[in-house]
Design a protein around this motif. Structure first.
Motif, PDB file in Angstrom:
ATOM      1  N   SER A 173       0.836  -1.206   0.000  1.00 13.87           N
ATOM      2  CA  SER A 173       0.000   0.000   0.000  1.00 13.87           C
ATOM      3  C   SER A 173       0.868   1.251   0.000  1.00 13.87           C
ATOM      4  N   MET A 174       1.169   1.777   1.181  1.00 10.39           N
ATOM      5  CA  MET A 174       1.862   3.059   1.291  1.00 10.39           C
ATOM      6  C   MET A 174       3.298   3.012   0.780  1.00 10.39           C
ATOM      7  N   ALA A 175       4.002   1.918   1.043  1.00  7.47           N
ATOM      8  CA  ALA A 175       5.415   1.850   0.651  1.00  7.47           C
ATOM      9  C   ALA A 175       5.603   1.892  -0.862  1.00  7.47           C
ATOM     10  N   LEU A 176       4.591   1.501  -1.602  1.00  3.82           N
ATOM     11  CA  LEU A 176       4.691   1.539  -3.063  1.00  3.82           C
ATOM     12  C   LEU A 176       4.714   2.962  -3.601  1.00  3.82           C
ATOM     13  N   VAL A 177       4.053   3.869  -2.902  1.00  2.00           N
ATOM     14  CA  VAL A 177       3.831   5.186  -3.485  1.00  2.00           C
ATOM     15  C   VAL A 177       4.541   6.324  -2.760  1.00  2.00           C
ATOM     16  N   LEU A 178       4.842   6.156  -1.485  1.00  2.00           N
ATOM     17  CA  LEU A 178       5.467   7.242  -0.729  1.00  2.00           C
ATOM     18  C   LEU A 178       6.795   7.732  -1.321  1.00  2.00           C
ATOM     19  N   SER A 228       8.756  -4.517   3.236  1.00  2.00           N
ATOM     20  CA  SER A 228       7.689  -4.036   2.379  1.00  2.00           C
ATOM     21  C   SER A 228       8.234  -3.363   1.124  1.00  2.00           C
ATOM     22  N   ALA A 229       9.453  -2.836   1.211  1.00  2.00           N
ATOM     23  CA  ALA A 229      10.039  -2.177   0.051  1.00  2.00           C
ATOM     24  C   ALA A 229      10.399  -3.160  -1.065  1.00  2.00           C
ATOM     25  N   LEU A 230      10.317  -4.464  -0.797  1.00  2.00           N
ATOM     26  CA  LEU A 230      10.577  -5.457  -1.843  1.00  2.00           C
ATOM     27  C   LEU A 230       9.567  -5.355  -2.977  1.00  2.00           C
ATOM     28  N   PHE A 231       8.436  -4.696  -2.704  1.00  2.00           N
ATOM     29  CA  PHE A 231       7.429  -4.539  -3.743  1.00  2.00           C
ATOM     30  C   PHE A 231       7.695  -3.320  -4.627  1.00  2.00           C
ATOM     31  N   ALA A 232       8.799  -2.612  -4.373  1.00  2.00           N
ATOM     32  CA  ALA A 232       9.121  -1.402  -5.128  1.00  2.00           C
ATOM     33  C   ALA A 232       9.161  -1.600  -6.644  1.00  2.00           C
ATOM     34  N   PRO A 233       9.642  -2.754  -7.157  1.00  2.00           N
ATOM     35  CA  PRO A 233       9.653  -2.913  -8.622  1.00  2.00           C
ATOM     36  C   PRO A 233       8.273  -2.773  -9.262  1.00  2.00           C
ATOM     37  N   ALA A 249       7.986   0.863  -9.868  1.00  2.00           N
ATOM     38  CA  ALA A 249       8.925   1.257 -10.928  1.00  2.00           C
ATOM     39  C   ALA A 249       8.403   0.856 -12.300  1.00  2.00           C
ATOM     40  N   PHE A 250       7.842  -0.346 -12.396  1.00  2.00           N
ATOM     41  CA  PHE A 250       7.286  -0.818 -13.674  1.00  2.00           C
ATOM     42  C   PHE A 250       6.126   0.080 -14.125  1.00  2.00           C
ATOM     43  N   MET A 251       5.251   0.429 -13.187  1.00  2.00           N
ATOM     44  CA  MET A 251       4.096   1.254 -13.541  1.00  2.00           C
ATOM     45  C   MET A 251       4.514   2.643 -14.001  1.00  2.00           C
ATOM     46  N   VAL A 281      13.673   4.670 -11.413  1.00  2.00           N
ATOM     47  CA  VAL A 281      14.683   4.099 -10.517  1.00  2.00           C
ATOM     48  C   VAL A 281      14.416   4.462  -9.059  1.00  2.00           C
ATOM     49  N   LEU A 282      13.644   5.520  -8.809  1.00  2.00           N
ATOM     50  CA  LEU A 282      13.485   6.067  -7.465  1.00  2.00           C
ATOM     51  C   LEU A 282      13.039   5.043  -6.416  1.00  2.00           C
ATOM     52  N   PRO A 283      12.043   4.183  -6.679  1.00  2.00           N
ATOM     53  CA  PRO A 283      11.607   3.272  -5.615  1.00  2.00           C
ATOM     54  C   PRO A 283      12.618   2.195  -5.251  1.00  2.00           C
ATOM     55  N   PHE A 284      13.646   2.005  -6.083  1.00  2.00           N
ATOM     56  CA  PHE A 284      14.641   0.988  -5.760  1.00  2.00           C
ATOM     57  C   PHE A 284      15.541   1.421  -4.598  1.00  2.00           C
ATOM     58  N   PHE A 285      15.671   2.731  -4.374  1.00  2.00           N
ATOM     59  CA  PHE A 285      16.493   3.202  -3.261  1.00  2.00           C
ATOM     60  C   PHE A 285      15.885   2.815  -1.912  1.00  2.00           C
TER      61      PHE A 285
END
Length: 433
Positions: free
Chosen positions: A32-37, A153-158, A161-163, A268-272
């Protein structure tokens, strides 16, 4: 392989009741939040907001948290831990996510930020729900597991990034905010169904049922007295205030710096955050666990502040590239993430655990609410200040955080040079068992 009694795996497996419900639903934050923050500040910049406005929103959000934080203890005692958590999670996350999803200007972001301040109420209720019926020797492990859940939870970051790569930043972020509202609502429902009101919560609900709001607010005087006479709580308060200010600045302007100053592309931003989180999990299971087990807390606190400071200095030292970020920029950002994840993880563990150990059980709700209010008041100005600094130069906010971390080092040295020496985390736990 069997887990040792002191390991996080052992704690995770043997959790029961409310601690289990809180810890096991926490990974839903990642969907949820970790994907978009990680995109929120860049999203605001894309819609035409300026650095100073973004900083002002951060400060407004903190001021809102101050108000809700002060009321949080009273609300939690009157409504109960379980119901308060459910109601205010909706106010703090579900509704703001829907506003962010359709926001077009500064005023919509301001409304969402003010509502999001209610997270201080739910944070207070959630903390009480999680630890009040827990075994004392599990508390440090429980907070570590919460941190691990948040980091994993940040493992869902890709996904994010894909979207962003496929649909562009603005439409992708709007969809991700709608997703966050839906998943957070599911998390709220699951936690409510899997939990029960705590024993202390039932007592406080009965005690406050016929008390006026004024009398409940006056009760903060006793909470303040309890907080003020606990040397461990005061040290935890100082650590938490400094870390909150640094976290506010980093959470608001870190992505802006790497995107606008170092020219790291949007996808690339959510991968950090993902890398930072994986490193935090690794450190929590290894070095941080060792440094806070049977060692003087002075050493552990100095390690936390010192290494976090090194990470901030590495960040401001990275030269801006003319075009897209090069391999050297990414390598230095990797070093920065390595240092930040250790320092922030260490300080989070120390401040949260020390407060939980030293808070009087009968006044946990109000003392923790008062503590959070003080922390938010101390951190609030740094959103506006860092926004003003970022408008001049995007590295300036991180010179500010470096100065705050130096103050943390000095505070730690001065504290332990005085008569307020504290034992290790485990010793504190044993004393309160």
């Amino acid at each position: 392989m069997a887990s040792s009694p002191g390991s996080l795996w052992h704690t995770l497996i043997h959790l029961r009741g409310n601690p289990r419900a809180c810890v096991w639903t926490e990974p839903m934050w990642g969907l949820s939040m970790a994907l978009v923050l990680p995109y929120l500040s860049v999203f605001m910049l894309t819609l035409g907001l300026h650095d100073a406005q973004i900083g002002l929103l951060a400060t407004a959000g903190m001021i809102s948290q101050v108000f809700f934080g002060l009321a949080g203890g009273i609300i939690t005692d009157r409504m109960g831990r379980r119901l308060t958590n459910a109601v205010f999670d909706v106010i703090a996350f579900v509704i703001p996510c829907l506003i962010w999803a359709f926001a077009q200007d500064f005023w919509a972001f301001l409304a969402a930020s003010l509502l999001n301040g209610a997270l201080q109420v739910t944070a207070n209720a959630w903390d009480c729900l999680m630890v009040e019926d827990a075994e004392r020797d599990q508390i440090t492990g429980i907070y570590s597991l919460v941190r691990v859940a948040a980091d994993c939870s940040a493992l869902f970051a890709p996904i994010a990034a894909f979207m962003v790569a496929q649909f562009g930043l603005e439409p992708a972020v709007r969809v991700l905010f709608i997703n966050a509202a839906v998943v957070m609502l599911a998390k709220i429902i699951l936690l409510y169904a899997a939990s029960t009101e705590t024993r202390r919560g039932l007592i406080r609900m009965e005690e406050t049922r016929h008390e006026s709001l004024w009398r409940l607010f006056v009760g903060y005087r006793e909470a303040a007295r309890l907080l003020g006479r606990s040397h461990g709580s005061l040290l935890a308060l100082a650590i938490a205030a400094l870390v909150a200010a640094v976290t506010l600045v980093n959470g608001t302007f870190w992505q802006l710096l790497v995107n606008q100053h170092l020219h790291v592309p949007d996808p690339v931003l959510p991968f950090f955050p993902m890398v930072r989180s994986l490193l935090s999990v690794l450190f929590l299971f290894t070095l941080i666990r060792r440094l806070t087990s049977g060692h003087d807390l002075k050493q552990a606190t100095l390690w936390g502040f010192g290494i976090y400071l090194a990470g901030q200095l590495v960040l401001v030292a990275i030269p801006a590239a003319d075009g897209d970020a090069d391999i050297m920029t990414y390598a230095l950002l990797g070093v920065c993430l390595l240092l930040d994840s250790f320092g922030a993880g260490m300080l989070f563990m120390l401040s949260e655990s020390l407060v939980a150990f030293h808070v009087d059980e009968a006044e946990r709700s109000r003392v923790m609410a008062l503590q959070r209010t003080a922390v938010m008041l101390a951190a609030a100005p740094f959103g506006w200040i860092s926004g003003w600094l970022s408008g001049i130069d995007r590295t300036y906010p991180f010179w500010l955080t470096s100065a705050l971390l130096v103050i943390g080092v000095i505070t730690t040295i001065v504290w332990w040079a005085g008569p307020h020496t504290e034992p290790s985390v485990e010793a504190v736990s044993a004393d309160h068992a």
